[in-house]
Design an enzyme around this catalytic site. Structure first.
Site, short mmCIF file in Angstrom:
data_model
loop_
_atom_site.label_atom_id
_atom_site.label_comp_id
_atom_site.label_asym_id
_atom_site.label_seq_id
_atom_site.Cartn_x
_atom_site.Cartn_y
_atom_site.Cartn_z
N ASN A 112 0.84 -1.20 0.00
CA ASN A 112 0.00 0.00 0.00
C ASN A 112 0.88 1.25 0.00
OD1 ASN A 112 0.56 0.76 2.85
ND2 ASN A 112 -0.39 -1.23 3.22
N ILE A 139 -2.11 -7.41 14.40
CA ILE A 139 -1.05 -7.20 15.40
C ILE A 139 -1.59 -6.44 16.61
CG2 ILE A 139 1.26 -6.25 15.78
CD1 ILE A 139 1.68 -6.56 12.69
N PHE A 167 -4.33 3.23 14.84
CA PHE A 167 -4.60 4.25 13.84
C PHE A 167 -5.70 3.73 12.91
CE2 PHE A 167 -1.79 7.98 13.81
CZ PHE A 167 -1.09 7.70 14.98
O1 C5P Z 1 -8.44 -2.88 10.76
P1 C5P Z 1 -7.55 -1.82 10.22
O2 C5P Z 1 -6.42 -2.35 9.40
O3 C5P Z 1 -8.27 -0.74 9.50
O4 C5P Z 1 -6.94 -1.13 11.54
C1 C5P Z 1 -5.90 -0.23 11.49
C2 C5P Z 1 -5.08 -0.34 12.74
O5 C5P Z 1 -4.80 -1.69 13.03
C3 C5P Z 1 -3.73 0.32 12.59
O6 C5P Z 1 -3.37 0.83 13.85
C4 C5P Z 1 -2.84 -0.82 12.16
O7 C5P Z 1 -1.49 -0.59 12.51
C5 C5P Z 1 -3.41 -1.98 12.94
N1 C5P Z 1 -3.30 -3.30 12.27
C6 C5P Z 1 -2.51 -4.26 12.83
N2 C5P Z 1 -2.43 -5.50 12.24
C7 C5P Z 1 -3.12 -5.77 11.13
C8 C5P Z 1 -3.94 -4.80 10.55
C9 C5P Z 1 -4.01 -3.56 11.15
O8 C5P Z 1 -1.85 -4.01 13.85
N3 C5P Z 1 -3.01 -6.96 10.60
#
Ligand code: C5P
Length: 409
Positions: A219, A316, A332
């Site tokens: 991305n 994560i 975020f």
């Molecule tokens: O669910 P979404 O991806 O929109 O959420 C965004 C937040 O979740 C961000 O803080 C991003 O760093 C975290 N995130 C994460 N692990 C993932 C996907 C998103 O920690 N696999």
């Protein structure tokens, strides 16, 4: 000038700064730098080396700073108005920008062969250096060793940034943009060591999910917000672990950084680093899906239609938030619509303490941009809009908001 800057100006009435300009092409940006520093409430006196004057005239800098420019150690007239020792005592901060490899080397060896280097040796002011040079000169082991020596003497190194260079090269060595240098100084002035003895783990940048040895899914995340948070946390005294996907940014000084590629790798590193952490900030744009299989050879284009089967990556943030004795967890949310509603849902679903949402549909904000606008919602339902500002300024505000909430928890 933005209201934000106006209000911050009042926090530190007229900090005194000597701007030392050395002979790099980026010196032409110093008129703008002086203007940005003055906007933020700094009183600026300019000192130039002989070669700097080949790139920008002293008259220009006198006009923007409002004071005569100091150039020569043996200029009787200037010494009579404000001698170099007086100037050394006057300064709260000395900023060398652009700092050439030559001047950096002189600073390491304590040389005092011109007005600027003499002044620096004679001053107790905080010293900041914004290197600017050809990428090969910057990458040279000698320069890198010099930078390490300066850092170990508490000199703050600002940048350099990666990108196209005046000489046509591409790489690290561009002077940090004047607005960012000025914002970093503002942060320094406003810092209160609020995260002393705290460990902060931050994820940043995109993740890259391999399809085959050549292609990948990723991305547009630049990593700038996560890196700005790492700098801000470090500046406030925290021990910082930055876990970043592939980005074109230099490692922030004083921060322990691990570079990763995929979401799975990022999770593994976070699992190692999270022990004893007080704060976790998930700022990375982690890929939601990854190919079920990674082809070992380059996939040939002999099909009209092709399908790549994807599986969901582990979240994560959710993993960290579900751990016993978890740190304060901040997420975020980059949204293009219904920002508050989606952010609130994310806060609840992922069991976060705080979420920072930004509207990626706005032009010049969010992904890859220098600026951002954040809307904060915490687990008590308290909402706060942070107005448009550079990611560096916003990062400092987010760190302050986190600390405030941890105190009242
Ligand atoms: O669910 P979404 O991806 O929109 O959420 C965004 C937040 O979740 C961000 O803080 C991003 O760093 C975290 N995130 C994460 N692990 C993932 C996907 C998103 O920690 N696999």
């Amino acid at each position: 000038m933005s209201e934000k800057i106006e209000s911050e100006k009042t926090n530190h009435l007229q900090k005194k700064l000597v701007l030392g300009i050395t002979g790099g092409i980026a010196a032409y940006k110093c008129a703008d730098l002086v203007r940005r520093l003055k906007e933020r409430g700094f009183e600026v006196r300019v000192v130039m080396t002989v070669s700097a004057a080949k790139f920008i005239t002293p008259v220009t800098l006198q006009a923007v700073s409002g004071y005569p420019v100091h150039q020569d150690l043996f200029d009787a007239e200037m010494e009579a108005s404000m001698g170099h020792i007086e100037l050394a005592r006057w300064a709260d901060y000395i900023l060398v920008a652009p700092a050439t490899a030559n001047t950096i080397s002189k600073l390491v060896h304590g040389k005092a062969d011109n007005l600027l280097t003499t002044l620096i040796l004679a001053s107790r002011a905080s010293l900041l250096v914004a290197p600017a040079m050809n990428q090969q000169m910057w990458a040279n082991t000698v320069t890198q060793n010099n930078i390490r020596v300066l850092e170990s003497s508490e000199v703050i190194i600002l940048g350099p940034e990666e990108g196209e260079q005046a000489c046509g090269d591409l790489g690290a060595g561009r002077m940090m943009e004047p607005v960012d240098i000025a914002n970093q100084l503002l942060m320094l002035v406003n810092k209160r060591n609020i995260l002393a003895n705290k460990k902060v783990v931050i994820t940043a940048g995109p993740t890259v999910e391999a399809i085959d040895p050549v292609r990948y899914i990723s991305n547009h995340s630049s990593g700038k917000m996560g890196f700005a948070l790492a700098r801000a946390a470090r500046l406030e005294g925290a021990e910082v672990e930055l876990v970043s996907g592939p980005v074109a940014l230099c490692e922030p000084a004083g921060v322990n950084m691990t570079r990763v590629t995929s979401a799975a790798e990022m999770l593994e590193v976070v699992k190692q680093k999270i022990k004893n952490a007080d704060i976790f900030i998930g700022c990375a744009a982690v890929a939601d899906y990854t190919p079920v299989e990674v082809a070992s050879q380059k996939i040939k284009k002999n099909q009209e239609l092709m399908n790549i089967q994807l599986k969901k990556n582990s979240d994560i943030l959710t993993w960290v938030a579900s751990q016993e004795g978890r740190p304060y967890v901040v997420g975020f949310a980059a949204e293009s619509q219904n920002i508050k509603e989606f952010a609130r849902k994310k806060l609840e679903n992922k069991k976060l303490d705080l979420i920072c949402a930004n509207d990626i549909s706005c032009q010049n904000m969010g992904f890859n941009s220098e600026n951002n606008q954040l809307f904060l919602i915490d687990c008590c339902g308290v909402e706060k809009q942070l107005s448009v500002a550079s990611k560096i300024v916003l990062a400092q505000q987010v760190i302050q908001e986190i600390e405030l909430r941890m105190k009242t928890d």
